[in-house]
Design an enzyme around this catalytic site. Structure first.
Site, PDB file in Angstrom:
ATOM      1  N   HIS A  81       0.790  -1.368   0.062  1.00 47.90           N
ATOM      2  CA  HIS A  81      -0.035  -0.072  -0.023  1.00 47.90           C
ATOM      3  C   HIS A  81       0.860   1.146   0.095  1.00 47.90           C
ATOM      4  O   HIS A  81       2.091   1.271   0.354  1.00 47.90           O
ATOM      5  CB  HIS A  81      -0.868  -0.177   1.195  1.00 47.90           C
ATOM      6  N   GLU A 123       1.009   3.835   1.868  1.00 50.23           N
ATOM      7  CA  GLU A 123       1.450   4.124   3.206  1.00 50.23           C
ATOM      8  C   GLU A 123       2.654   3.381   3.581  1.00 50.23           C
ATOM      9  O   GLU A 123       3.811   3.651   4.097  1.00 50.23           O
ATOM     10  CB  GLU A 123       0.645   4.088   4.205  1.00 50.23           C
ATOM     11  N   CYS A 172      -6.084   2.422   5.518  1.00 49.60           N
ATOM     12  CA  CYS A 172      -6.668   0.902   6.084  1.00 49.60           C
ATOM     13  C   CYS A 172      -6.180   0.560   7.253  1.00 49.60           C
ATOM     14  O   CYS A 172      -5.256   1.082   7.879  1.00 49.60           O
ATOM     15  CB  CYS A 172      -6.497   0.072   4.819  1.00 49.60           C
ATOM     16  N   CYS A 187      -2.336  -0.281   7.111  1.00 50.83           N
ATOM     17  CA  CYS A 187      -1.646   1.020   7.305  1.00 50.83           C
ATOM     18  C   CYS A 187      -1.581   1.588   8.689  1.00 50.83           C
ATOM     19  O   CYS A 187      -0.628   2.212   8.995  1.00 50.83           O
ATOM     20  CB  CYS A 187      -2.115   1.767   5.989  1.00 50.83           C
TER      21      CYS A 187
END
Length: 157
Positions: free
Chosen positions: A54, A56, A84, A87
């Site tokens: 992801h 992040e 999310c 993250c």
């Protein structure tokens, strides 16, 4: 000098560019410390076949590498979308000082990126989760923790 909106706009543009180049999902993030960008990331889940890639997480990895430190004390992350659960956990572990995002998790869900099932699973008792999960106690199961607590000179985190 850039302000919060400038950094957030940059994260949003990174996300849009990532989609235009077909390199991953519509997510971008950058990490700033003392007015300097120390990490950037865009979603690379499909590109690298890595469900943890992801934006992040990619930004955290780059920032930590650049600082040569696993802690990001006093840093701010600007992300195109609300982090999310994975993250968010990583941001807490990295000791990030502030999270600033643009789109909400509801906005992401409307676009097909719905993490609500994870939020719903976390508080459930283990036996009620959709992925079977169980604790199996075996001899010496606590040995790694004993070794850790007895170790001198360890790097605490």
């Amino acid at each position: 000098m850039k302000d919060h909106k400038d950094y957030l706009k940059e994260a949003i543009e990174m996300a849009a560019e990532n989609v235009r180049k077909n390199l991953g999902g519509p997510f971008g993030a950058l990490i700033v410390l003392d007015g300097k960008i120390i990490g950037r990331g865009v979603n690379r889940v499909t590109y690298h076949n890595d469900p943890t890639a992801h934006a992040e997480i990619v930004a955290i990895r780059e920032a930590c590498k650049n600082l040569q430190n696993f802690r990001l004390d006093n840093a701010i992350i600007y992300t195109s979308c609300e982090p999310c659960p994975m993250c968010l956990g990583a941001l807490y572990w990295a000791r990030i000082s502030k999270i600033i995002f643009a789109a909400s998790n509801q906005d992401a869900a409307e676009a097909g990126f719905d993490d609500s099932f994870i939020y719903e699973e976390i508080p459930l008792p283990l036996e009620k989760r959709s992925i079977p999960i169980s604790k199996l106690e075996i001899p010496d199961y606590f040995k790694p923790f004993e070794t850790w607590t007895e170790m001198e000179g360890k790097i605490e985190y």
